[in-house]
Design a protein around this motif. Structure first.
Motif, PDB file in Angstrom:
ATOM      1  N   ILE A 148       0.953  -1.471   0.005  1.00  0.00           N
ATOM      2  CA  ILE A 148       0.065   0.127   0.063  1.00  0.00           C
ATOM      3  C   ILE A 148       1.069   1.138  -0.053  1.00  0.00           C
ATOM      4  O   ILE A 148       1.716   1.310   0.771  1.00  0.00           O
ATOM      5  N   HIS A 171      -0.229  -1.877  -6.191  1.00  0.00           N
ATOM      6  CA  HIS A 171      -1.564  -2.080  -6.826  1.00  0.00           C
ATOM      7  C   HIS A 171      -2.806  -1.440  -5.614  1.00  0.00           C
ATOM      8  O   HIS A 171      -3.838  -1.729  -5.733  1.00  0.00           O
ATOM      9  N   ALA A 172      -2.277  -0.834  -4.878  1.00  0.00           N
ATOM     10  CA  ALA A 172      -3.098  -0.049  -3.655  1.00  0.00           C
ATOM     11  C   ALA A 172      -2.674   1.063  -3.326  1.00  0.00           C
ATOM     12  O   ALA A 172      -1.194   1.370  -2.887  1.00  0.00           O
ATOM     13  N   ILE A 173      -3.663   2.097  -3.222  1.00  0.00           N
ATOM     14  CA  ILE A 173      -3.232   3.476  -2.906  1.00  0.00           C
ATOM     15  C   ILE A 173      -4.289   3.849  -1.735  1.00  0.00           C
ATOM     16  O   ILE A 173      -5.456   3.901  -1.964  1.00  0.00           O
ATOM     17  N   TRP A 174      -3.850   4.422  -0.676  1.00  0.00           N
ATOM     18  CA  TRP A 174      -4.604   5.074   0.427  1.00  0.00           C
ATOM     19  C   TRP A 174      -4.352   6.660   0.263  1.00  0.00           C
ATOM     20  O   TRP A 174      -3.358   6.979   0.602  1.00  0.00           O
ATOM     21  N   VAL A 188      -5.240  -0.894 -10.011  1.00  0.00           N
ATOM     22  CA  VAL A 188      -4.868  -0.288  -8.833  1.00  0.00           C
ATOM     23  C   VAL A 188      -6.319  -0.215  -8.011  1.00  0.00           C
ATOM     24  O   VAL A 188      -7.148   0.330  -8.400  1.00  0.00           O
ATOM     25  N   VAL A 189      -6.431  -0.495  -6.563  1.00  0.00           N
ATOM     26  CA  VAL A 189      -7.328  -0.021  -6.007  1.00  0.00           C
ATOM     27  C   VAL A 189      -7.292   1.239  -4.940  1.00  0.00           C
ATOM     28  O   VAL A 189      -5.904   1.213  -4.625  1.00  0.00           O
ATOM     29  N   GLU A 191      -8.345   3.797  -1.867  1.00  0.00           N
ATOM     30  CA  GLU A 191      -9.277   3.977  -0.809  1.00  0.00           C
ATOM     31  C   GLU A 191      -9.114   5.487  -0.585  1.00  0.00           C
ATOM     32  O   GLU A 191      -7.948   5.833  -0.222  1.00  0.00           O
ATOM     33  N   ASN A 192     -10.159   6.470  -0.511  1.00  0.00           N
ATOM     34  CA  ASN A 192      -9.926   8.002  -0.434  1.00  0.00           C
ATOM     35  C   ASN A 192     -10.392   8.326   1.036  1.00  0.00           C
ATOM     36  O   ASN A 192     -11.238   7.741   1.562  1.00  0.00           O
TER      37      ASN A 192
END
Lengths: 217, 217
Positions: A148, A171-174, A188-189, A191-192
């Motif tokens: 992440i 593959h994941a962004i916070w 990529v997933v 989450e905002n």
DNA sequence: TAGATTGTTAATCGATTAACAATC
DNA sequence: TAGATTGTTAATCGATTAACAATC
């Protein structure tokens, strides 16, 4: 084999179940019925049973749910049975606050790297985690598994860095930057966490509540 | 006179409209149709028109919406035309990060006080805002209008302080403590920011996405 | 066995999308 | 006027709640 898609509305509720079950577990409660839980959580028992049955039958007729078992199963559903390595891009106040937040580690979220462009921060450490310059990102990602990436930098830079991160295999962004990331056709997933959006929603409800109160008089 | 209740689903989308309209305004765009906006925002034009018409007709047939006007109207709906005074309870890393976040002020959210129980913080200031001890809270609330109390302290203390805040006349809480506040029969609006819930939702989607990727091979 | 409570189907409710008449 | 686009009604879709047979 495509399993049936579970709606994000359901997913959003799972961490809350997890939290309540964790509390019950701490209190030494062994079993709980959907009815009991529904009263504690202020949701319908029906919703609890529907939600859980998206993932399988965790209960037993006439008995209810075993707290420990259900807690662990929801943990697995949420992926808490594995470690997630996190890097933070942008070591301002928020980035540092997140880096200092030890609670995440108990859930398996471990911050392994901090990055910034500000040379003044070079050499600094937060909770033992060294701050690196952004140009070291590529090397770092080659040498470590990063699950992440947390974006806590100004919104102007967010798009470019987000795309770079995906290029580097993340593959994941916070995302804490106050933009919707433009990640077209990228695997990529995201989450905002939009704090000012949250504040605005609160503000709307304040005004509404205030006028309701005034109308009561 | 009871106006028809607008669902929180709609309210949650308003800040996003506000953001996009702000960007259009900065770019010097004068008018926009629901169709144009829908393409930019990745929502249906129908939803945009429905959402806006909850609050009144802001557009004009054959023309669309005037960007500046709509931006301002949504601002008013969200209560951004008035100042909201904020205090922060818990001056740890997150509390300090919020206190340092100047962007909120542009939206009318002004932090006027910081409180903690830790005597080591006494006399300290964050961005010119003095840290006070929690026992000064009552006096402070008597002397200042406080619209929002932000809870960034350990969850164990959250319930007690939240109830105290309501006693002192505060009607809105921005809650970062990882609990559902027990505020039974109290006239207060609460907005929760549960960072670990957000992280767990991300984690679920990571696992799902990962297995989808593997199935593709 | 009788009582309790799940898992699941059916009914309801609410939110989203489509369609189009009104009108600028 | 003709074209564009809203405001709004109707249709659809999805999520929540109710009900109850299955079963521990």
């Amino acid at each position: 084999m495509q399993e049936k898609e579970i709606s994000q509305a359901v997913i959003r509720r799972m961490p809350r179940y997890y939290r309540y079950l964790g509390e019950l577990l701490e209190d030494g409660v062994e079993r709980i019925s959907s009815n009991d839980l529904s009263r504690r959580m202020n949701v319908t028992a029906s919703q609890i049973r529907q939600d859980l049955n998206n993932f399988g039958g965790f209960g037993q007729q006439g008995y209810g749910y075993n707290v420990k078992y259900l807690y662990e199963e929801i943990g697995k559903i949420l992926g808490l049975n594995q470690q997630h390595n996190i890097i933070v891009i942008g070591v301002g106040n928020l980035g540092q606050a997140l880096a200092n937040y030890v609670k995440f580690e108990k859930l398996g979220f471990v911050i392994i790297g901090l990055f910034d462009v500000n040379p003044a921060l070079e050499g600094m450490s937060v909770r033992g985690i060294k701050v690196r310059m952004l140009d070291e990102l590529e090397t770092f990602c080659a040498e470590h598994r990063v699950d992440i990436a947390t974006l806590t930098m100004p919104k102007e830079k967010a798009d470019a860095i987000a795309n770079q991160l995906v290029d580097l295999g993340i593959h994941a962004i916070w995302n804490f930057a106050h933009v919707d990331l433009k990640l077209i056709d990228r695997d990529v997933v995201v989450e905002n966490v939009h704090l000012s959006d949250s504040l605005m929603q609160l503000s709307y409800n304040i005004v509404k509540n205030r006028s309701a109160r005034e109308n009561d008089n």
